[in-house]
Every structure is written in C-alpha cells, then in structure tokens.
Design a protein around this motif. Structure first.
Motif, PDB file in Angstrom:
ATOM      1  N   THR A  26       0.864  -1.178   0.000  1.00  0.00           N
ATOM      2  CA  THR A  26       0.000   0.000   0.000  1.00  0.00           C
ATOM      3  C   THR A  26       0.900   1.226   0.000  1.00  0.00           C
ATOM      4  OG1 THR A  26      -1.748  -1.157   1.177  1.00  0.00           O
ATOM      5  CG2 THR A  26      -1.810   1.248   1.255  1.00  0.00           C
ATOM      6  N   LEU A  27       0.617   2.130  -0.932  1.00  0.00           N
ATOM      7  CA  LEU A  27       1.409   3.346  -1.089  1.00  0.00           C
ATOM      8  C   LEU A  27       0.517   4.571  -1.029  1.00  0.00           C
ATOM      9  CD1 LEU A  27       3.497   2.339  -4.251  1.00  0.00           C
ATOM     10  CD2 LEU A  27       4.183   2.123  -1.876  1.00  0.00           C
ATOM     11  N   THR A  28       1.105   5.693  -0.685  1.00  0.00           N
ATOM     12  CA  THR A  28       0.406   6.966  -0.849  1.00  0.00           C
ATOM     13  C   THR A  28       0.566   7.397  -2.301  1.00  0.00           C
ATOM     14  OG1 THR A  28       2.344   8.326  -0.380  1.00  0.00           O
ATOM     15  CG2 THR A  28       0.968   7.657   1.524  1.00  0.00           C
ATOM     16  N   GLY A  29      -0.213   8.354  -2.695  1.00  0.00           N
ATOM     17  CA  GLY A  29      -0.066   8.909  -4.036  1.00  0.00           C
ATOM     18  C   GLY A  29       1.327   9.481  -4.249  1.00  0.00           C
ATOM     19  N   ALA A  30       1.881  10.115  -3.214  1.00  0.00           N
ATOM     20  CA  ALA A  30       3.237  10.679  -3.321  1.00  0.00           C
ATOM     21  C   ALA A  30       4.263   9.574  -3.550  1.00  0.00           C
ATOM     22  CB  ALA A  30       3.576  11.478  -2.058  1.00  0.00           C
ATOM     23  N   GLN A  31       4.118   8.448  -2.860  1.00  0.00           N
ATOM     24  CA  GLN A  31       5.050   7.333  -3.051  1.00  0.00           C
ATOM     25  C   GLN A  31       4.894   6.722  -4.441  1.00  0.00           C
ATOM     26  OE1 GLN A  31       3.617   5.236   0.369  1.00  0.00           O
ATOM     27  NE2 GLN A  31       5.402   5.785   1.614  1.00  0.00           N
ATOM     28  N   LEU A  32       3.664   6.613  -4.914  1.00  0.00           N
ATOM     29  CA  LEU A  32       3.437   6.110  -6.269  1.00  0.00           C
ATOM     30  C   LEU A  32       4.080   7.026  -7.298  1.00  0.00           C
ATOM     31  CD1 LEU A  32       2.165   4.287  -8.415  1.00  0.00           C
ATOM     32  CD2 LEU A  32       0.068   5.663  -8.180  1.00  0.00           C
ATOM     33  N   ARG A  33       3.896   8.327  -7.140  1.00  0.00           N
ATOM     34  CA  ARG A  33       4.494   9.280  -8.084  1.00  0.00           C
ATOM     35  C   ARG A  33       6.024   9.170  -8.057  1.00  0.00           C
ATOM     36  NH1 ARG A  33       1.438  12.766 -10.510  1.00  0.00           N
ATOM     37  NH2 ARG A  33       2.998  14.390 -10.659  1.00  0.00           N
ATOM     38  N   GLY A  81      -7.688   3.094 -11.906  1.00  0.00           N
ATOM     39  CA  GLY A  81      -8.989   2.442 -11.964  1.00  0.00           C
ATOM     40  C   GLY A  81      -9.721   2.681 -13.259  1.00  0.00           C
ATOM     41  N   ALA A  82     -10.779   1.905 -13.440  1.00  0.00           N
ATOM     42  CA  ALA A  82     -11.591   2.018 -14.651  1.00  0.00           C
ATOM     43  C   ALA A  82     -12.190   3.419 -14.787  1.00  0.00           C
ATOM     44  CB  ALA A  82     -12.701   0.963 -14.641  1.00  0.00           C
ATOM     45  N   GLU A  83     -12.454   4.048 -13.644  1.00  0.00           N
ATOM     46  CA  GLU A  83     -13.024   5.404 -13.653  1.00  0.00           C
ATOM     47  C   GLU A  83     -11.945   6.465 -13.819  1.00  0.00           C
ATOM     48  OE1 GLU A  83     -13.538   3.139 -11.281  1.00  0.00           O
ATOM     49  OE2 GLU A  83     -15.606   2.542 -11.668  1.00  0.00           O
ATOM     50  N   ARG A  84     -10.692   6.023 -13.786  1.00  0.00           N
ATOM     51  CA  ARG A  84      -9.528   6.908 -13.937  1.00  0.00           C
ATOM     52  C   ARG A  84      -9.540   8.057 -12.930  1.00  0.00           C
ATOM     53  NH1 ARG A  84      -7.314   6.641 -20.043  1.00  0.00           N
ATOM     54  NH2 ARG A  84      -7.746   4.443 -20.323  1.00  0.00           N
ATOM     55  N   TRP A  85      -9.619   7.673 -11.640  1.00  0.00           N
ATOM     56  CA  TRP A  85      -9.562   8.665 -10.569  1.00  0.00           C
ATOM     57  C   TRP A  85      -8.199   9.324 -10.541  1.00  0.00           C
ATOM     58  CZ3 TRP A  85     -11.465   3.798  -8.152  1.00  0.00           C
ATOM     59  CH2 TRP A  85     -12.854   3.770  -8.087  1.00  0.00           C
ATOM     60  N   LEU A  93      -3.274   3.728  -2.000  1.00  0.00           N
ATOM     61  CA  LEU A  93      -3.491   2.792  -3.100  1.00  0.00           C
ATOM     62  C   LEU A  93      -2.816   1.468  -2.784  1.00  0.00           C
ATOM     63  CD1 LEU A  93      -2.352   5.598  -5.390  1.00  0.00           C
ATOM     64  CD2 LEU A  93      -4.653   4.695  -5.560  1.00  0.00           C
ATOM     65  N   THR A  94      -3.461   0.367  -3.133  1.00  0.00           N
ATOM     66  CA  THR A  94      -2.900  -0.955  -2.899  1.00  0.00           C
ATOM     67  C   THR A  94      -2.567  -1.585  -4.240  1.00  0.00           C
ATOM     68  OG1 THR A  94      -4.194  -1.170  -0.880  1.00  0.00           O
ATOM     69  CG2 THR A  94      -3.326  -3.206  -1.827  1.00  0.00           C
TER      70      THR A  94
END
Length: 140
Positions: A26-33, A81-85, A93-94
């Motif tokens: 599980t990551l934060t958006g900042a970690q994903l970026r 996601g399919a909705e492209r959030w 996020l996992t």
C-alpha cells in the motif's frame, strides 16, 4: 517436437527466470508518483532505444502521462482504476508487484521498498502465469 501453442513450465521459467514472488503493498499517491518518476528516470539516456536499462514499470489499471522537458522525462497526471480517478499525494493505493521491486530493487527503495509493509502471497510470478494460461487455454 511439441504442438504449436503449448507452453511448458520450462518455457515460463526461461521467460520469467528470477523467481520473484507476488507481494501486495500500500502506497500513498506521493510514493506512487516517486516510483513512477524512478521508472522514467533512465529514459534520458541517449541510447535508450538501442540499449534500454530496464526499470520502466509495467502497469495495469494505472494511467499516467509523461513528456520530455529540456531532455529529461517529466511525470504528468496519474490516474487509477476504470473510472480513472486522479491520484493526489495523500491517496492510499494498494498494488500487487514483484518481490524485487517491493524490496527496493532498481532504485525503488525510496518509494515502494525501504521497510514498507508488504503482504506476501506465496505465489511466484511464473506460477501465476501458468495458472492463468491453464485457466484461459483456448478450446478448439
């Protein structure tokens, strides 16, 4: 000689030789970026077309843009996601990834690895591919 379309365990191990386990992080958006920026970081290499250095993440259900600015790759918008959030820095996020990346390999320690909690699945990647192929084999 085997029939066309038959894939053996040896074929899978030869194609996916590293025996990496699938792990869940599980990551934060900042970690994903940060992970995506790391993924793009070697694209500045002048010989990236002829001699790619690896590291570029292969993703599913994740959408991101990137571009060159003054010769360097820059990450744009990230959606999931399919909705492209739209992913913001505090999003949680996992993801499933391989144990090499989750362990910080290829420079991913600052974002995906580095002591982040991981849930081991006990599934080696070539085993997951074998299960998928067996489940989805074409029937004639």
């Amino acid at each position: 000689m085997r029939p066309a379309g038959v894939v053996t365990k040896a074929d899978l191990v030869q194609s996916l030789p590293f025996l990496n386990e699938i792990v869940v992080v599980t990551l934060t958006g900042a970690q994903l970026r940060a992970a995506l920026r790391n993924s793009l970081s070697l694209l500045i290499s002048s010989d990236v077309t002829d001699n790619p250095a690896g590291r570029f993440l292969q993703v599913s259900n994740l959408f991101f843009s990137w571009f060159f600015q003054q010769g360097a790759p820059v990450l744009g918008e990230v959606r999931v996601g399919a909705e492209r959030w739209l992913v913001n820095d505090s999003s949680k996020l996992t993801f499933a990834t391989n144990s090499y990346v989750a362990g910080g390999g290829d420079g991913f320690g600052m974002s995906v690895g580095a002591g982040r909690p991981k849930r081991r699945t006990g599934i080696v990647i070539y085993g997951a591919v074998a299960t998928y192929l067996a489940t989805h084999a074409a029937t004639a």
